[in-house]
Design an enzyme around this catalytic site. Structure first.
Site, PDB file in Angstrom:
ATOM      1  N   ARG A   1       0.836  -1.187   0.000  1.00 58.59           N
ATOM      2  CA  ARG A   1       0.000   0.000   0.000  1.00 58.59           C
ATOM      3  C   ARG A   1       0.870   1.235   0.000  1.00 58.59           C
ATOM      4  O   ARG A   1       1.742   1.368   0.844  1.00 58.59           O
ATOM      5  CB  ARG A   1      -0.793  -0.021   1.314  1.00 58.59           C
ATOM      6  CG  ARG A   1      -2.221   0.238   1.196  1.00 58.59           C
ATOM      7  CD  ARG A   1      -2.970  -0.004   2.482  1.00 58.59           C
ATOM      8  NE  ARG A   1      -2.424   0.525   3.718  1.00 58.59           N
ATOM      9  CZ  ARG A   1      -3.160   0.982   4.721  1.00 58.59           C
ATOM     10  NH1 ARG A   1      -4.471   0.995   4.600  1.00 58.59           N
ATOM     11  NH2 ARG A   1      -2.624   1.385   5.833  1.00 58.59           N
TER      12      ARG A   1
ATOM     13  N   THR B   1      -1.132   7.588  -0.781  1.00 61.89           N
ATOM     14  CA  THR B   1      -2.423   7.460  -1.484  1.00 61.89           C
ATOM     15  C   THR B   1      -3.266   6.297  -0.957  1.00 61.89           C
ATOM     16  O   THR B   1      -4.459   6.228  -1.229  1.00 61.89           O
ATOM     17  CB  THR B   1      -2.187   7.203  -2.984  1.00 61.89           C
ATOM     18  OG1 THR B   1      -1.532   5.920  -3.114  1.00 61.89           O
ATOM     19  CG2 THR B   1      -1.313   8.279  -3.614  1.00 61.89           C
TER      20      THR B   1
ATOM     21  N   ASP C   1       0.820  -2.210  12.406  1.00 60.92           N
ATOM     22  CA  ASP C   1       1.205  -2.748  11.096  1.00 60.92           C
ATOM     23  C   ASP C   1       1.518  -4.240  11.225  1.00 60.92           C
ATOM     24  O   ASP C   1       2.510  -4.636  11.845  1.00 60.92           O
ATOM     25  CB  ASP C   1       2.423  -1.979  10.567  1.00 60.92           C
ATOM     26  CG  ASP C   1       2.714  -2.361   9.126  1.00 60.92           C
ATOM     27  OD1 ASP C   1       2.944  -3.560   8.857  1.00 60.92           O
ATOM     28  OD2 ASP C   1       2.700  -1.475   8.261  1.00 60.92           O
TER      29      ASP C   1
ATOM     30  N   ASP D   1       5.001  -5.489   9.839  1.00 66.08           N
ATOM     31  CA  ASP D   1       6.129  -5.063  10.672  1.00 66.08           C
ATOM     32  C   ASP D   1       6.178  -5.840  11.985  1.00 66.08           C
ATOM     33  O   ASP D   1       7.249  -6.256  12.440  1.00 66.08           O
ATOM     34  CB  ASP D   1       6.037  -3.560  10.962  1.00 66.08           C
ATOM     35  CG  ASP D   1       6.404  -2.733   9.742  1.00 66.08           C
ATOM     36  OD1 ASP D   1       7.071  -3.264   8.839  1.00 66.08           O
ATOM     37  OD2 ASP D   1       6.022  -1.550   9.701  1.00 66.08           O
TER      38      ASP D   1
HETATM   39  C1  PRP Z   1      -1.068  -4.309   4.826  1.00 69.30           C
HETATM   40  C2  PRP Z   1      -1.924  -5.531   5.096  1.00 69.30           C
HETATM   41  C3  PRP Z   1      -2.832  -5.552   3.905  1.00 69.30           C
HETATM   42  C4  PRP Z   1      -3.030  -4.099   3.588  1.00 69.30           C
HETATM   43  C5  PRP Z   1      -4.390  -3.694   4.065  1.00 69.30           C
HETATM   44  O1  PRP Z   1      -0.079  -4.580   3.922  1.00 69.30           O
HETATM   45  O2  PRP Z   1      -1.195  -6.711   5.248  1.00 69.30           O
HETATM   46  O3  PRP Z   1      -2.284  -6.240   2.777  1.00 69.30           O
HETATM   47  O4  PRP Z   1      -2.025  -3.376   4.312  1.00 69.30           O
HETATM   48  O5  PRP Z   1      -4.672  -2.392   3.704  1.00 69.30           O
HETATM   49  P1  PRP Z   1      -5.808  -2.007   2.662  1.00 69.30           P
HETATM   50  O6  PRP Z   1      -7.013  -2.828   3.012  1.00 69.30           O
HETATM   51  O7  PRP Z   1      -6.031  -0.536   2.943  1.00 69.30           O
HETATM   52  O8  PRP Z   1      -5.316  -2.244   1.278  1.00 69.30           O
HETATM   53  P2  PRP Z   1       1.048  -3.506   3.498  1.00 69.30           P
HETATM   54  O9  PRP Z   1       0.601  -2.758   2.292  1.00 69.30           O
HETATM   55  O10 PRP Z   1       1.402  -2.677   4.701  1.00 69.30           O
HETATM   56  O11 PRP Z   1       2.237  -4.414   3.033  1.00 69.30           O
HETATM   57  P3  PRP Z   1       3.110  -5.456   3.892  1.00 69.30           P
HETATM   58  O12 PRP Z   1       2.212  -6.622   4.223  1.00 69.30           O
HETATM   59  O13 PRP Z   1       4.189  -5.818   2.938  1.00 69.30           O
HETATM   60  O14 PRP Z   1       3.614  -4.769   5.120  1.00 69.30           O
HETATM   61  N1  URA Z   2      -2.292  -2.621   7.349  1.00 71.50           N
HETATM   62  C1  URA Z   2      -1.922  -3.019   8.587  1.00 71.50           C
HETATM   63  O1  URA Z   2      -0.990  -3.812   8.737  1.00 71.50           O
HETATM   64  N2  URA Z   2      -2.580  -2.512   9.630  1.00 71.50           N
HETATM   65  C2  URA Z   2      -3.606  -1.632   9.513  1.00 71.50           C
HETATM   66  O2  URA Z   2      -4.192  -1.208  10.527  1.00 71.50           O
HETATM   67  C3  URA Z   2      -3.973  -1.237   8.212  1.00 71.50           C
HETATM   68  C4  URA Z   2      -3.303  -1.760   7.142  1.00 71.50           C
END
Ligand code: PRP
Ligand code: URA
Length: 213
Positions: free
Chosen positions: A108, A112, A204, A207
């Site tokens: 994400r 944006t 997150d 993380d």
């Molecule tokens: C996080 C999570 C989802 C997404 C959710 O991933 O694991 O995939 O955000 O957000 P959304 O519903 O608003 O799209 P992230 O983009 O942080 O990537 P990561 O898993 O690599 O940390």
């Molecule tokens: N992705 C995450 O990991 N946590 C949130 O709360 C939203 C998006």
């Protein structure tokens, strides 16, 4: 039943809620965080896969022959959305060790909140399978909608989503864009903050799972 209709299952089960409370806790270390994600996913798998395709076959016990129900193992694929979805794979495999695994890489954009795809590798014959997307967090819903778009472009018609924590905004978006997808959620939280994070949420997920912050 809940406010979202028959395509959405929200667990709200005491054993699941107990583990989610531990998952949310800021003091829970990565190792325990990963274990809890696996355990919650395994509990959810029981319900999400209850109508998985089966067949009847003859089994010989030490006593006699009998007809038994077995799962059509080749008919199911799980698709973790990278990165955080990876943490849920083990939980499904605990109960369904032969489930095929595809991967869709999405991140994400922090400004944006739009999802960007960087990877896709799916099992051969994916269009014939029950596809279960795995992502612990359903926030705006952008990532899940993008992943469903990918699967539908490949010809998949039987798609489910398993998420641990969802915001109402994310559930509504998935239902609006993809009415045919069944959604399994362990807990539905209050709302998103202005940065697209779920409240109260757990922060997150990627993380916390991989110790990257
Ligand atoms: C996080 C999570 C989802 C997404 C959710 O991933 O694991 O995939 O955000 O957000 P959304 O519903 O608003 O799209 P992230 O983009 O942080 O990537 P990561 O898993 O690599 O940390
Ligand atoms: N992705 C995450 O990991 N946590 C949130 O709360 C939203 C998006």
């Amino acid at each position: 039943m809940n406010d979202y209709g028959e395509n959405v299952t929200i667990f709200n089960h005491p054993l699941v809620m107990h583990k989610i409370a531990m998952l949310r806790d800021i003091n829970t270390p990565s190792k325990m965080f990963r274990e809890l994600i696996s355990e919650i996913t395994a509990l959810m798998t029981f319900e999400c896969f209850k109508d998985v395709p089966t067949y009847e076959t003859e089994i010989e016990t030490p006593m006699e022959k009998c007809m038994q129900i077995m799962v059509k193992e080749k008919s199911v694929a799980i698709i973790p959305i990278l990165r955080a979805g990876l943490g849920m794979v083990n939980g499904v495999h605990m109960l369904f060790p032969t489930a095929y695994v595809g991967h869709i890489g999405l991140y994400r954009d922090e400004q944006t909140l739009e999802p960007h795809q960087y990877y896709c590798k799916l099992p051969i014959g994916i269009e014939e399978k029950l596809c279960v997307l795995l992502d612990p967090m359903l926030a705006t819903g952008g990532s899940v909608v993008a992943a469903i778009d990918v699967l539908k472009k490949k010809g998949c018609t039987n798609i489910r989503l398993m998420s641990i924590i969802a915001a109402p905004e994310g559930i509504k978006k998935v239902l609006e864009k993809h009415q045919d997808v069944k959604i399994f959620i362990a807990a539905c939280d209050r709302e998103l903050n202005k940065n697209g994070y779920i409240l109260p949420g757990l922060g997150d997920a990627g993380d916390r799972m991989f110790g990257t912050k």
